[in-house]
Design an enzyme around this catalytic site. Structure first.
Site, PDB file in Angstrom:
ATOM      1  NE  ARG A  84       3.802  12.371 -29.370  1.00  0.00           N
ATOM      2  CZ  ARG A  84       3.586  12.180 -30.666  1.00  0.00           C
ATOM      3  NH1 ARG A  84       2.802  13.009 -31.328  1.00  0.00           N
ATOM      4  NH2 ARG A  84       4.157  11.183 -31.303  1.00  0.00           N
ATOM      5  CB  CYS A  85       3.992   8.940 -21.693  1.00  0.00           C
ATOM      6  SG  CYS A  85       3.605   7.614 -20.527  1.00  0.00           S
ATOM      7  N   GLY A  86       1.291   9.646 -20.216  1.00  0.00           N
ATOM      8  CA  GLY A  86       0.677  10.083 -18.975  1.00  0.00           C
ATOM      9  C   GLY A  86       1.677  10.246 -17.848  1.00  0.00           C
ATOM     10  CB  THR A  88       5.311  13.198 -20.189  1.00  0.00           C
ATOM     11  OG1 THR A  88       5.141  12.212 -21.212  1.00  0.00           O
ATOM     12  CG2 THR A  88       6.333  14.210 -20.666  1.00  0.00           C
TER      13      THR A  88
END
Length: 204
Positions: A84-86, A88
């Protein structure tokens, strides 16, 4: 270099060998034999602890563990990942890299971490996400800490050798077939960037 506790254990082993033999040494020849035995123990111990890949890691969403020495002789890209990361979206590029170079003994190792609060709490969710959203086929390991005092031993070794620890998700360590960190890349360096691709191709 040896870790502090390991160095102490090594010293105690050497003292034990000397103690066991000190009452039985009666010639220069025996004395030299003992020196050789001590040197052998020391060299083997140093070799074990100096091996970057000599670390056990649990496989993602499994009770099975794997020693990373299984990847000796391969070019490795170790990446701390998050769902859930920018960044990803880089899963896709990492999978493409793996598919492109795997026949040249290249492997991507994915290591989920919640250090930056952007990973699922359940490993089953991580495994499902990687598989369904990005078709990840490269090895994925259990969620661990990758920075600080509680970091997984493998990540402590990576920091010790490279001088770099992850400051965010998708930090990348490039490891040569000789088992040494040759380059590190920050999160913003995309898997298909010329900088990273060139570094990989140079050591395949």
């Amino acid at each position: 270099p040896l870790l502090g506790d390991s160095k102490l254990v090594l010293q105690k082993m050497i003292e034990c060998i000397k103690s066991n033999y000190k009452d039985h040494i009666s010639s220069d020849e025996q004395r030299e034999a003992i020196k050789e035995e001590i040197k052998k123990v020391k060299d083997e111990w140093i070799k074990e602890w100096d091996n970057l890949l000599n670390s056990d890691m649990r496989i993602l969403d499994s009770t099975e563990t794997q020693n990373l020495c299984a990847y000796e002789g391969k070019t490795l890209l170790v990446v701390n990942v998050a769902s859930r990361c920018g960044y990803t979206y880089q899963y896709s590029g990492l999978q493409n890299l793996y598919e492109k170079y795997k026949d040249n003994d290249f492997v991507v190792l994915g290591v989920p971490s919640r250090d930056f609060f952007q990973e699922y709490s359940k490993e089953s969710s991580v495994a499902e996400f990687c598989s369904t959203e990005y078709g990840v086929e490269f090895p994925m390991f259990a969620t661990v800490k990758v920075r600080g005092k509680k970091a997984h031993p493998f990540y402590k070794k990576l920091k010790e050798e490279s001088g770099v620890e992850p400051t965010w998700n998708f930090n990348k360590y490039l490891i040569s077939k000789e088992g040494r960190v040759v380059s590190t890349f920050k999160s913003g360096v995309k898997p298909d960037s010329p900088e990273l691709v060139s570094a990989i191709e140079e050591i395949l």
